[in-house]
Design an enzyme around this catalytic site. Structure first.
Site, short mmCIF file in Angstrom:
data_model
loop_
_atom_site.label_atom_id
_atom_site.label_comp_id
_atom_site.label_asym_id
_atom_site.label_seq_id
_atom_site.Cartn_x
_atom_site.Cartn_y
_atom_site.Cartn_z
N GLU A 92 -9.99 1.77 4.20
CA GLU A 92 -9.75 2.92 3.32
C GLU A 92 -11.05 3.41 2.68
OE1 GLU A 92 -7.75 3.25 -1.04
OE2 GLU A 92 -6.48 2.35 0.51
N HIS A 110 -7.42 -3.68 4.97
CA HIS A 110 -6.86 -2.32 4.89
C HIS A 110 -7.62 -1.51 3.85
CE1 HIS A 110 -4.33 0.47 2.57
NE2 HIS A 110 -3.63 0.71 3.66
N ASN A 111 -7.85 -2.08 2.69
CA ASN A 111 -8.57 -1.36 1.63
C ASN A 111 -10.02 -1.10 2.02
OD1 ASN A 111 -6.14 -1.72 0.31
ND2 ASN A 111 -7.06 -2.32 -1.62
N SER A 126 0.83 -1.20 0.00
CA SER A 126 0.00 0.00 0.00
C SER A 126 0.86 1.25 0.00
CB SER A 126 -0.92 0.02 1.22
OG SER A 126 -1.71 1.21 1.22
N LYS A 134 -4.29 -6.90 3.66
CA LYS A 134 -4.34 -5.80 2.68
C LYS A 134 -5.77 -5.56 2.22
CE LYS A 134 -2.79 -2.74 -0.32
NZ LYS A 134 -3.81 -2.56 -1.33
#
Length: 469
Positions: free
Chosen positions: A190, A186-187, A129, A183
């Site tokens: 986001e 995480h997105n 990222s 990940k």
């Protein structure tokens, strides 16, 4: 020619910049892409004068690498990854290392890891990222797979990662697809963060009457507060940008239809599979879907009546402060949901995810990097088994002192007809989580009445069914 340390397959924006990052940290590299033109452009452009060489085909990639070979793969998820792995398996030797750095679905990474292991390769699925700038100067990286594969890569990854006062923004995440899972979440976080910021902008502009210049100033001030983050920082920059052709503020000329590439949707689907509520992230995905039906919304705006124009009941400064408090509270809930999902996955898959370390490596390099993450890191340092961030003493106090403003902002925004899907979802999550007795008892009674689904009781053990009158 001297053998190179690493190879990068895929010389798009992310791959090219990650290779330049590796080279700038003292590692020589080989660049390869299925497009010969991409290789040529890289060597004559950003790679010129660097310790990088091009490869003409897959065999050339292998021939130019020192053993054990280390090949980073940065291509789009799905079939492109499969094609690359098939080609590499024909030219690499047992013991060589493959690092797949795209946004792959974690179940695909699990399967690929097993297949590559059976062929004798070390396979690491690693989330990366930070976008173009992060890849070039220091991303946050989330590697998963066999531990010995990570140990072989650590000297490289720790040098190219973003650096903080307590170490590089990379750590071993866990076996199999754990890195890509983290990940993915995480997105999802986001998505929630971006939607909450967009709703704060809508409240400030529509109800507070702030101009773009004022909005830029507000977000710049917020970036010096508890909301300090990459996304808040770039939002201030967005409001200052003028269109070169018209001289108008660019943000006002951009079509209000947001796209997405799938990781947010995967996060929502995964939360459903794991039985974890992530309503803020779900609302953020839904908001993008609603934004995409722009033509329908134009018709609806003409035909469906709006409520009377709302009043904030505050002066401009007080309204700005209230929205800042609401954004902080809603953001806390979004992160709490994401971390709860990681914890559940860790338990079910036996990954033993280091949640405090995950918060630490997100503090720099990545899109959701923020001052806020230090508080999350400290929360897990206090209690590694913390079931929800909302139970941490720091966050309990932080929301307690802000929740009245949060409630006022959501109520006044909704009364004025401002859509607040993520901010209101965060508030509903907070209120549901802190409620000792929810109305789910009625839902269970209904289910038993129409479908004999049974229910449990508060006063005795067992499962019950009633013949309802």
């Amino acid at each position: 020619m001297e053998k190179s340390d690493v190879a990068m397959v895929g010389l798009g924006v992310m791959g090219a910049n990650l290779l330049l990052n590796l080279e700038s940290r003292g590692f020589s590299g080989v660049g390869y892409d299925v497009s010969a033109d991409a290789v040529a452009r890289f060597l004559s452009g950003p790679g010129k004068g660097k310790r990088v060489q091009g490869a003409s085909d897959w065999a050339d990639v292998a021939a130019k690498l020192a053993t054990p070979r280390k090949v980073f793969v940065m291509v789009p998820a799905g079939k492109p990854v499969e094609s690359v792995l098939e080609a590499l398996s024909g030219v690499l030797d047992k013991g060589d290392i493959i690092v797949e750095c795209g946004n792959s679905y974690y179940k695909d990474t699990d399967q690929r890891g097993q297949r590559m292991s059976d062929q004798g390769f070390h396979f690491t699925g690693m989330g990366v990222s930070g976008g173009e700038e992060g890849a070039r100067y220091g991303p946050s990286m989330m590697p998963g797979g066999p531990r010995d594969g990570y140990d072989n890569l650590a000297p490289y990854l720790e040098k190219i990662a973003a650096q903080t006062d307590d170490g590089p923004c990379v750590t071993y995440i866990g076996p199999g697809g754990a890195g890509h899972y983290v990940k993915m979440v995480h997105n999802g976080i986001e998505y929630g963060d971006m939607q909450l910021i967009a709703e704060a902008y809508d409240l400030l502009k529509r109800l507070g009457g702030l101009s773009n210049a004022e909005l830029a100033e507000v977000f710049e001030r917020w970036n010096e507060s508890e909301l300090e983050s990459f996304l808040i920082e770039i939002t201030a920059r967005v409001f200052r940008q003028k269109d070169k052709d018209t001289g108008k503020h660019l943000v006002d000329l951009i079509k209000d239809s947001a796209s997405m590439k799938g990781t947010g949707t995967w996060t929502v689907q995964e939360a459903m599979d794991r039985g974890v509520a992530i309503p803020t992230i779900t609302a953020a995905v839904d908001a993008r879907l609603v934004s995409a039906i722009r033509d329908e919304r134009q018709r609806a705006a003409r035909e469906i009546p709006s409520p009377p124009a709302g009043e904030t009941g505050m002066d401009k400064g007080a309204w700005i402060d209230a929205v800042r408090a609401a954004l902080y509270c809603a953001k806390t809930c979004s992160y709490a949901q994401g971390m709860a999902l990681l914890q559940r996955a860790s338990e079910e898959f036996g990954w033993k995810l280091p949640l405090g370390e995950i918060a630490r490596i997100w503090k720099a390099g990545c899109i959701i990097r923020a001052k806020f993450l230090r508080s999350i890191q400290e929360a897990y340092a206090r209690d590694a088994n913390l079931s929800n961030l909302l139970l941490d003493p720091f966050f309990k106090e932080a929301i307690a002192t802000r929740q009245q403003a949060w409630r006022q902002v959501v109520a006044r925004g909704q009364a004025a007809g401002v859509a607040l899907p993520a901010m209101s979802a965060s508030l509903a999550y907070y209120d549901a989580y802190r409620t000792a007795r929810l109305p789910a008892n009625l839902v269970q009674a209904q289910r038993d009445l129409f479908g004999a689904h049974t229910y449990e009781r508060l006063d005795k053990e067992g499962s019950f069914h009633t013949q309802w009158d």
